[in-house]
Design a protein around this motif. Structure first.
Motif, PDB file in Angstrom:
ATOM      1  N   ALA A 196      51.081  46.980  24.954  1.00 43.48           N
ATOM      2  CA  ALA A 196      52.482  47.036  24.516  1.00 43.48           C
ATOM      3  C   ALA A 196      52.595  47.705  23.152  1.00 43.48           C
ATOM      4  CB  ALA A 196      53.062  45.626  24.470  1.00 43.48           C
ATOM      5  N   ILE A 197      53.836  47.979  22.778  1.00 45.52           N
ATOM      6  CA  ILE A 197      54.131  48.503  21.445  1.00 45.52           C
ATOM      7  C   ILE A 197      55.301  47.727  20.853  1.00 45.52           C
ATOM      8  CG2 ILE A 197      53.290  50.830  21.897  1.00 45.52           C
ATOM      9  CD1 ILE A 197      56.217  51.677  22.298  1.00 45.52           C
ATOM     10  N   VAL A 198      55.342  47.696  19.527  1.00 45.76           N
ATOM     11  CA  VAL A 198      56.499  47.153  18.825  1.00 45.76           C
ATOM     12  C   VAL A 198      57.511  48.289  18.728  1.00 45.76           C
ATOM     13  CG1 VAL A 198      57.349  46.069  16.723  1.00 45.76           C
ATOM     14  CG2 VAL A 198      55.019  45.581  17.533  1.00 45.76           C
ATOM     15  N   ALA A 199      58.671  48.092  19.315  1.00 43.68           N
ATOM     16  CA  ALA A 199      59.633  49.186  19.467  1.00 43.68           C
ATOM     17  C   ALA A 199      60.033  49.817  18.141  1.00 43.68           C
ATOM     18  CB  ALA A 199      60.871  48.677  20.211  1.00 43.68           C
ATOM     19  N   LYS A 200      60.171  49.010  17.088  1.00 45.69           N
ATOM     20  CA  LYS A 200      60.680  49.540  15.821  1.00 45.69           C
ATOM     21  C   LYS A 200      59.648  50.390  15.073  1.00 45.69           C
ATOM     22  CE  LYS A 200      59.509  45.628  12.788  1.00 45.69           C
ATOM     23  NZ  LYS A 200      60.075  44.573  11.898  1.00 45.69           N
ATOM     24  N   SER A 201      58.348  50.173  15.367  1.00 40.79           N
ATOM     25  CA  SER A 201      57.314  50.871  14.605  1.00 40.79           C
ATOM     26  C   SER A 201      56.366  51.691  15.471  1.00 40.79           C
ATOM     27  CB  SER A 201      56.495  49.864  13.790  1.00 40.79           C
ATOM     28  OG  SER A 201      55.781  48.998  14.665  1.00 40.79           O
TER      29      SER A 201
ATOM     30  N   TYR B  92      46.557  41.007  18.536  1.00 43.23           N
ATOM     31  CA  TYR B  92      46.100  42.249  17.892  1.00 43.23           C
ATOM     32  C   TYR B  92      47.209  42.900  17.068  1.00 43.23           C
ATOM     33  CZ  TYR B  92      42.479  41.491  21.381  1.00 43.23           C
ATOM     34  OH  TYR B  92      41.495  40.921  22.155  1.00 43.23           O
ATOM     35  N   ILE B  93      47.862  42.083  16.265  1.00 36.39           N
ATOM     36  CA  ILE B  93      48.949  42.570  15.407  1.00 36.39           C
ATOM     37  C   ILE B  93      48.346  43.217  14.164  1.00 36.39           C
ATOM     38  CG2 ILE B  93      51.020  41.910  14.116  1.00 36.39           C
ATOM     39  CD1 ILE B  93      51.171  39.407  15.924  1.00 36.39           C
ATOM     40  N   PRO B  94      48.685  44.475  13.867  1.00 36.08           N
ATOM     41  CA  PRO B  94      48.146  45.144  12.667  1.00 36.08           C
ATOM     42  C   PRO B  94      48.485  44.354  11.400  1.00 36.08           C
ATOM     43  CG  PRO B  94      49.191  46.739  14.121  1.00 36.08           C
ATOM     44  CD  PRO B  94      49.520  45.385  14.671  1.00 36.08           C
ATOM     45  N   ASN B  95      47.546  44.344  10.450  1.00 31.72           N
ATOM     46  CA  ASN B  95      47.742  43.557   9.222  1.00 31.72           C
ATOM     47  C   ASN B  95      48.950  44.029   8.421  1.00 31.72           C
ATOM     48  OD1 ASN B  95      45.473  42.050   9.831  1.00 31.72           O
ATOM     49  ND2 ASN B  95      44.084  43.376   8.651  1.00 31.72           N
ATOM     50  N   ASP B  96      49.191  45.345   8.441  1.00 35.62           N
ATOM     51  CA  ASP B  96      50.276  45.879   7.624  1.00 35.62           C
ATOM     52  C   ASP B  96      51.622  45.903   8.348  1.00 35.62           C
ATOM     53  OD1 ASP B  96      49.545  47.751   9.470  1.00 35.62           O
ATOM     54  OD2 ASP B  96      49.642  49.475   8.098  1.00 35.62           O
ATOM     55  N   LEU B  97      51.661  45.360   9.559  1.00 31.16           N
ATOM     56  CA  LEU B  97      52.910  45.372  10.322  1.00 31.16           C
ATOM     57  C   LEU B  97      53.786  44.178   9.928  1.00 31.16           C
ATOM     58  CD1 LEU B  97      54.795  46.366  12.575  1.00 31.16           C
ATOM     59  CD2 LEU B  97      53.430  45.036  14.199  1.00 31.16           C
TER      60      LEU B  97
ATOM     61  N   GLU C 277      57.809  46.420  23.962  1.00 31.05           N
ATOM     62  CA  GLU C 277      57.914  47.206  25.184  1.00 31.05           C
ATOM     63  C   GLU C 277      56.513  47.570  25.692  1.00 31.05           C
ATOM     64  OE1 GLU C 277      60.086  50.656  24.066  1.00 31.05           O
ATOM     65  OE2 GLU C 277      62.034  49.631  24.023  1.00 31.05           O
ATOM     66  N   THR C 278      56.455  47.984  26.951  1.00 32.70           N
ATOM     67  CA  THR C 278      55.184  48.471  27.488  1.00 32.70           C
ATOM     68  C   THR C 278      54.833  49.801  26.817  1.00 32.70           C
ATOM     69  OG1 THR C 278      56.387  49.536  29.300  1.00 32.70           O
ATOM     70  CG2 THR C 278      55.460  47.356  29.734  1.00 32.70           C
ATOM     71  N   SER C 279      53.527  50.013  26.612  1.00 30.92           N
ATOM     72  CA  SER C 279      53.073  51.213  25.897  1.00 30.92           C
ATOM     73  C   SER C 279      52.831  52.395  26.824  1.00 30.92           C
ATOM     74  CB  SER C 279      51.784  50.901  25.138  1.00 30.92           C
ATOM     75  OG  SER C 279      50.728  50.649  26.064  1.00 30.92           O
ATOM     76  N   GLY C 280      52.613  52.106  28.105  1.00 27.84           N
ATOM     77  CA  GLY C 280      52.264  53.174  29.040  1.00 27.84           C
ATOM     78  C   GLY C 280      50.772  53.380  29.146  1.00 27.84           C
ATOM     79  N   LEU C 281      49.990  52.717  28.288  1.00 26.55           N
ATOM     80  CA  LEU C 281      48.534  52.809  28.349  1.00 26.55           C
ATOM     81  C   LEU C 281      47.991  51.783  29.334  1.00 26.55           C
ATOM     82  CD1 LEU C 281      47.751  53.113  24.526  1.00 26.55           C
ATOM     83  CD2 LEU C 281      48.030  54.963  26.195  1.00 26.55           C
ATOM     84  N   GLY C 282      46.824  52.067  29.865  1.00 26.61           N
ATOM     85  CA  GLY C 282      46.193  51.107  30.767  1.00 26.61           C
ATOM     86  C   GLY C 282      46.357  51.452  32.221  1.00 26.61           C
TER      87      GLY C 282
ATOM     88  N   ILE D 278      61.018  47.010  28.697  1.00 28.37           N
ATOM     89  CA  ILE D 278      61.099  45.884  27.766  1.00 28.37           C
ATOM     90  C   ILE D 278      60.322  44.685  28.309  1.00 28.37           C
ATOM     91  CG2 ILE D 278      62.646  44.219  26.660  1.00 28.37           C
ATOM     92  CD1 ILE D 278      64.798  46.358  26.619  1.00 28.37           C
ATOM     93  N   ILE D 279      59.467  44.132  27.461  1.00 28.52           N
ATOM     94  CA  ILE D 279      58.722  42.924  27.828  1.00 28.52           C
ATOM     95  C   ILE D 279      59.451  41.686  27.312  1.00 28.52           C
ATOM     96  CG2 ILE D 279      56.565  41.657  27.530  1.00 28.52           C
ATOM     97  CD1 ILE D 279      55.146  44.348  27.266  1.00 28.52           C
ATOM     98  N   GLY D 280      59.888  41.746  26.054  1.00 28.88           N
ATOM     99  CA  GLY D 280      60.606  40.605  25.485  1.00 28.88           C
ATOM    100  C   GLY D 280      60.820  40.803  23.996  1.00 28.88           C
ATOM    101  N   THR D 281      61.127  39.725  23.310  1.00 26.29           N
ATOM    102  CA  THR D 281      61.366  39.762  21.866  1.00 26.29           C
ATOM    103  C   THR D 281      60.511  38.707  21.172  1.00 26.29           C
ATOM    104  OG1 THR D 281      63.248  38.250  22.125  1.00 26.29           O
ATOM    105  CG2 THR D 281      63.737  40.602  22.062  1.00 26.29           C
TER     106      THR D 281
END
Length: 286
Positions: free
Chosen positions: A181-186, A208-213, A222-227, A235-238
């Protein structure tokens, strides 16, 4: 013989007296009119009693009729209210289905080139949530393993097995499931996973949340399209809550799925060719 003559005479005399009395009482100026009054007064009182009783009986009958009329009107009103409530419920249902169809059409435009098949939920595991459930489309409808499953609201999960006329769906909240997944805003890459404890509450976990996020409540995932399984942009959720463990590496978030997995009757299966065996890129989608 004398007895009968005497009796006849008495009857004759009484009859003459009555005739004379009636004749005299007809004249209101007659001095004998008091006799008529004496006779009429008791009968007048009796007449009033019967008149009053008749009026009361008539009033009682009228009241009973009014009650019956009110009951009939009340029944008619209740039936009308029930009819209006049913029509309102049907209107809300049709409006919801119409909105869902519009959103599905938007999703189809977004996922250009991917065929879609609608399916009805026909069975589910015990409990209130749709962790794992069956739908009425299978191999004969072109449904196969790993095909993504969505609704107009967002991602549900994927096909985990398929029979000729039915398929088993595993949702994203089921323990062991995962999606890149990806964080939609970043645009930061993360992983959404099912969790045994959170799944009982209809939730899943973000890892696996980035430290600087700067991840905050309400952020869209949202889904990233990878995999190789889920197309990008579904959209997966909030984010419901961000939790921190002993170190930043232990930071994770609680995700509220976009799809209400407590109320699910219809889904859409995305019919794209899915890999039967995980590829090197498919390190998260399970």
């Amino acid at each position: 013989m004398k007895y009968f003559k005497s009796r006849a005479l008495i009857v004759l005399i009484v009859s003459l007296v009555l005739i004379v009395t009636i004749g005299l009482t007809i004249n209101p100026l007659s001095s004998v009119n008091w006799f008529g009054n004496l006779i009429s007064v008791p009968f007048t009182s009796i007449e009033k009693v019967f008149t009053y009783a008749g009026q009361e009986i008539e009033a009682g009958v009228g009241l009973f009729n009014n009650v019956e009329v009110l009951r009939a009107e009340n029944k008619a009103l209740k039936e009308e209210i029930d009819k209006l409530n049913n029509e309102r419920t049907e209107y809300v249902r049709l409006k919801t289905e119409n909105d869902d169809l519009k959103n599905v059409l938007k999703l189809k435009d977004q996922l250009d080139g991917i065929d879609m098949t609608g399916a009805n939920v026909i069975a589910k595991d015990s409990g209130n949530l749709f962790n794992i459930f069956l739908v009425d489309k299978g191999v004969t409808n072109g449904i196969s393993y790993n095909m993504p499953v969505v609704t107009s609201k967002g991602l549900v999960g994927k096909v985990s097995s398929s029979q000729p006329f039915s398929s088993k769906i595993t949702s994203i909240i089921e323990d062991g499931s995962a999606a890149s997944a990806i964080v939609a805003k970043s645009g930061d890459l993360v992983v959404v996973k099912g969790d045994l404890k959170l799944g009982k509450e209809g939730l899943c976990k973000l890892l696996y949340i980035p430290n600087d996020l700067d991840l905050t409540q309400g952020d869209v995932i949202e889904t990233s399209g990878l995999g190789g399984i889920y197309p990008k942009g579904i959209i997966i959720g909030t984010v419901k809550e961000v939790r921190t463990g002993e170190s930043d590496l232990d930071r994770y978030a609680i995700i509220q799925p976009a799809v209400d997995l407590r109320r699910l009757s219809q889904v859409v299966i995305l019919k794209k060719n899915m890999p039967a065996i995980s590829s090197e890129m498919e390190i998260t989608d399970k």
